[in-house]
Design a protein around this motif. Structure first.
Motif, PDB file in Angstrom:
ATOM      1  N   LYS A  84       3.664   8.410   5.958  1.00  0.00           N
ATOM      2  CA  LYS A  84       2.950   7.290   5.337  1.00  0.00           C
ATOM      3  C   LYS A  84       1.436   7.469   5.439  1.00  0.00           C
ATOM      4  O   LYS A  84       0.702   7.117   4.506  1.00  0.00           O
ATOM      5  CB  LYS A  84       3.361   5.972   6.009  1.00  0.00           C
ATOM      6  CG  LYS A  84       2.729   4.734   5.382  1.00  0.00           C
ATOM      7  CD  LYS A  84       3.258   3.466   6.034  1.00  0.00           C
ATOM      8  CE  LYS A  84       2.683   2.220   5.379  1.00  0.00           C
ATOM      9  NZ  LYS A  84       1.215   2.119   5.563  1.00  0.00           N
ATOM     10  N   GLN A  85       0.962   8.019   6.567  1.00  0.00           N
ATOM     11  CA  GLN A  85      -0.483   8.198   6.747  1.00  0.00           C
ATOM     12  C   GLN A  85      -1.073   9.076   5.642  1.00  0.00           C
ATOM     13  O   GLN A  85      -2.199   8.849   5.188  1.00  0.00           O
ATOM     14  CB  GLN A  85      -0.783   8.833   8.116  1.00  0.00           C
ATOM     15  CG  GLN A  85      -0.481   7.932   9.296  1.00  0.00           C
ATOM     16  CD  GLN A  85       0.978   8.030   9.728  1.00  0.00           C
ATOM     17  OE1 GLN A  85       1.833   8.507   8.971  1.00  0.00           O
ATOM     18  NE2 GLN A  85       1.256   7.575  10.943  1.00  0.00           N
ATOM     19  N   LYS A  86      -0.328  10.063   5.202  1.00  0.00           N
ATOM     20  CA  LYS A  86      -0.782  10.954   4.141  1.00  0.00           C
ATOM     21  C   LYS A  86      -0.932  10.186   2.824  1.00  0.00           C
ATOM     22  O   LYS A  86      -1.945  10.314   2.121  1.00  0.00           O
ATOM     23  CB  LYS A  86       0.207  12.101   3.968  1.00  0.00           C
ATOM     24  CG  LYS A  86      -0.063  13.026   2.783  1.00  0.00           C
ATOM     25  CD  LYS A  86      -1.282  13.880   2.984  1.00  0.00           C
ATOM     26  CE  LYS A  86      -1.409  14.911   1.869  1.00  0.00           C
ATOM     27  NZ  LYS A  86      -2.658  15.711   2.002  1.00  0.00           N
ATOM     28  N   ASP A  88      -1.277   6.919   2.481  1.00  0.00           N
ATOM     29  CA  ASP A  88      -2.355   5.935   2.649  1.00  0.00           C
ATOM     30  C   ASP A  88      -3.711   6.586   2.422  1.00  0.00           C
ATOM     31  O   ASP A  88      -4.599   6.015   1.778  1.00  0.00           O
ATOM     32  CB  ASP A  88      -2.305   5.328   4.053  1.00  0.00           C
ATOM     33  CG  ASP A  88      -1.109   4.413   4.258  1.00  0.00           C
ATOM     34  OD1 ASP A  88      -0.504   4.004   3.245  1.00  0.00           O
ATOM     35  OD2 ASP A  88      -0.783   4.121   5.423  1.00  0.00           O
ATOM     36  N   SER A  89      -3.865   7.793   2.962  1.00  0.00           N
ATOM     37  CA  SER A  89      -5.132   8.516   2.820  1.00  0.00           C
ATOM     38  C   SER A  89      -5.396   8.901   1.364  1.00  0.00           C
ATOM     39  O   SER A  89      -6.512   8.771   0.860  1.00  0.00           O
ATOM     40  CB  SER A  89      -5.107   9.775   3.694  1.00  0.00           C
ATOM     41  OG  SER A  89      -6.266  10.539   3.493  1.00  0.00           O
ATOM     42  N   THR A  91      -4.366   7.416  -1.315  1.00  0.00           N
ATOM     43  CA  THR A  91      -4.577   6.253  -2.189  1.00  0.00           C
ATOM     44  C   THR A  91      -5.618   5.285  -1.654  1.00  0.00           C
ATOM     45  O   THR A  91      -5.801   4.204  -2.204  1.00  0.00           O
ATOM     46  CB  THR A  91      -3.252   5.483  -2.377  1.00  0.00           C
ATOM     47  OG1 THR A  91      -2.795   5.008  -1.097  1.00  0.00           O
ATOM     48  CG2 THR A  91      -2.193   6.370  -2.994  1.00  0.00           C
ATOM     49  N   GLN A  92      -6.289   5.663  -0.557  1.00  0.00           N
ATOM     50  CA  GLN A  92      -7.288   4.795   0.069  1.00  0.00           C
ATOM     51  C   GLN A  92      -6.675   3.453   0.454  1.00  0.00           C
ATOM     52  O   GLN A  92      -7.219   2.386   0.184  1.00  0.00           O
ATOM     53  CB  GLN A  92      -8.503   4.625  -0.848  1.00  0.00           C
ATOM     54  CG  GLN A  92      -9.183   5.949  -1.171  1.00  0.00           C
ATOM     55  CD  GLN A  92     -10.304   5.829  -2.184  1.00  0.00           C
ATOM     56  OE1 GLN A  92     -10.579   4.753  -2.706  1.00  0.00           O
ATOM     57  NE2 GLN A  92     -10.953   6.936  -2.487  1.00  0.00           N
ATOM     58  N   ASP A  93      -5.487   3.549   1.072  1.00  0.00           N
ATOM     59  CA  ASP A  93      -4.750   2.390   1.620  1.00  0.00           C
ATOM     60  C   ASP A  93      -4.292   1.382   0.570  1.00  0.00           C
ATOM     61  O   ASP A  93      -4.123   0.196   0.860  1.00  0.00           O
ATOM     62  CB  ASP A  93      -5.586   1.664   2.686  1.00  0.00           C
ATOM     63  CG  ASP A  93      -5.829   2.536   3.903  1.00  0.00           C
ATOM     64  OD1 ASP A  93      -4.886   3.215   4.340  1.00  0.00           O
ATOM     65  OD2 ASP A  93      -6.968   2.539   4.408  1.00  0.00           O
ATOM     66  N   VAL A  95      -1.454  -0.141  -2.273  1.00  0.00           N
ATOM     67  CA  VAL A  95       0.001  -0.352  -2.229  1.00  0.00           C
ATOM     68  C   VAL A  95       0.655   0.706  -3.111  1.00  0.00           C
ATOM     69  O   VAL A  95       0.768   0.536  -4.324  1.00  0.00           O
ATOM     70  CB  VAL A  95       0.371  -1.770  -2.714  1.00  0.00           C
ATOM     71  CG1 VAL A  95       1.879  -1.983  -2.607  1.00  0.00           C
ATOM     72  CG2 VAL A  95      -0.376  -2.822  -1.907  1.00  0.00           C
ATOM     73  N   HIS A  96       1.088   1.805  -2.505  1.00  0.00           N
ATOM     74  CA  HIS A  96       1.582   2.957  -3.279  1.00  0.00           C
ATOM     75  C   HIS A  96       3.096   2.979  -3.462  1.00  0.00           C
ATOM     76  O   HIS A  96       3.622   3.809  -4.188  1.00  0.00           O
ATOM     77  CB  HIS A  96       1.138   4.261  -2.616  1.00  0.00           C
ATOM     78  CG  HIS A  96       1.367   4.296  -1.126  1.00  0.00           C
ATOM     79  ND1 HIS A  96       2.631   4.307  -0.570  1.00  0.00           N
ATOM     80  CD2 HIS A  96       0.479   4.305  -0.096  1.00  0.00           C
ATOM     81  CE1 HIS A  96       2.512   4.345   0.748  1.00  0.00           C
ATOM     82  NE2 HIS A  96       1.234   4.336   1.073  1.00  0.00           N
TER      83      HIS A  96
END
Length: 273
Positions: A84-86, A88-89, A91-93, A95-96
């Motif tokens: 998930k961290q990847k 988030d990074s 998409t700049q956090d 809602v993906h």
């Protein structure tokens, strides 16, 4: 006694630091614009053949994920499972929804290319320096639903096709021809030469329900805060207004655009669109 010459090194370092930050910021924007995220946006981008690599949340499961995997396989797009961290990074956090697609850059049309697709009664939107990607995405979503034939945006001081626009449009961006031009005034002149009637939006004008939408028409939607630029107001054939009551005498740009798009839809009827 000799005085020590003041050192300029700290200023130089500060300048280099700011310059480096600007470069990183620009690089981040460029990278972000090469991704789309969310199930709808990813699905439509894959179908349009713009996918390079699909990143999926490592523990994601379900029918939608399986459909995306099958679609990626159909278009020969590799799939990579990531934490998930990847995502988030990337998409700049934002809602993906557990899926991010690396894509080829969006290819805007020229006005000439858009006009080559002109129908007998075409309906174009001209967005005058719209800045909010959510507004742009919502307008594209309604444009697809209401039969708009094309959208024209300026190249400068305006939001373009970003990941947020793609997600908000739920993939409609892949179905609406979008032309980007250097000068909107010049574009309007070319539209008039091609037989278009140009309409603008303002607090004063003809009530939109009395709008004659026959023929080829182009509707200008102004900036969220400033409205239409004064220069473009001089170019229109007629101003339209949306009657309102209450204390707040303004509408969100995407809401106003939606009302006007569906007025064209209503007058022309489903069969003619």
């Amino acid at each position: 006694m000799n005085k020590k010459k003041p050192q300029s090194l700290p200023k130089k370092r500060e300048f280099e630091k700011r310059d480096s930050f600007k470069k990183q910021e620009k690089s981040s924007e460029e990278i972000a614009e090469n991704f789309v995220f969310g199930h709808h946006g990813v699905t439509e981008a894959l179908k349009s053949g713009r996918g390079n690599k699909l990143f999926v949340l490592e523990d994601a499961r379900g029918d939608k994920i399986e459909q995306l995997k099958s679609l990626a396989q159909e278009f020969a797009v590799p799939v990579k499972w990531v934490p998930k961290q990847k995502l988030d990074s990337m998409t700049q956090d934002a809602v993906h929804q557990g899926v991010v697609l690396a894509i080829t850059p969006y290819e805007y049309l020229t006005l000439k290319q858009l006009l080559s697709q002109k129908k007998e009664h075409s309906f174009y939107l001209i967005l005058d320096s719209l800045e909010d990607p959510h507004n742009f995405g919502s307008i594209l979503r309604t444009a697809d639903a209401s039969g708009v034939d094309g959208v024209i945006i300026p190249k400068h001081r305006s939001v373009g096709i970003t990941p947020v626009v793609v997600k908000t449009s739920t993939g409609a961006v892949e179905h609406i021809p979008i032309a980007r031009v250097t000068n909107l005034s010049q574009a309007i002149t070319e539209l008039k030469e091609a037989g278009f009637w140009i309409f603008g939006t303002d607090m004063k004008g003809t009530s939109y329900d009395k709008w004659n939408t026959k023929g080829s028409v182009a509707l200008i939607i102004g900036n969220e805060g400033k409205g239409m630029s004064e220069g473009l107001k001089k170019e229109v054939d007629e101003m339209l207004t949306i009657p309102m009551t209450g204390h707040v005498q303004s509408l969100n740009a995407s809401v106003a655009a939606s009302l006007l798009m569906y007025e064209v839809f209503r007058q022309r009827g489903f069969e003619s669109l």
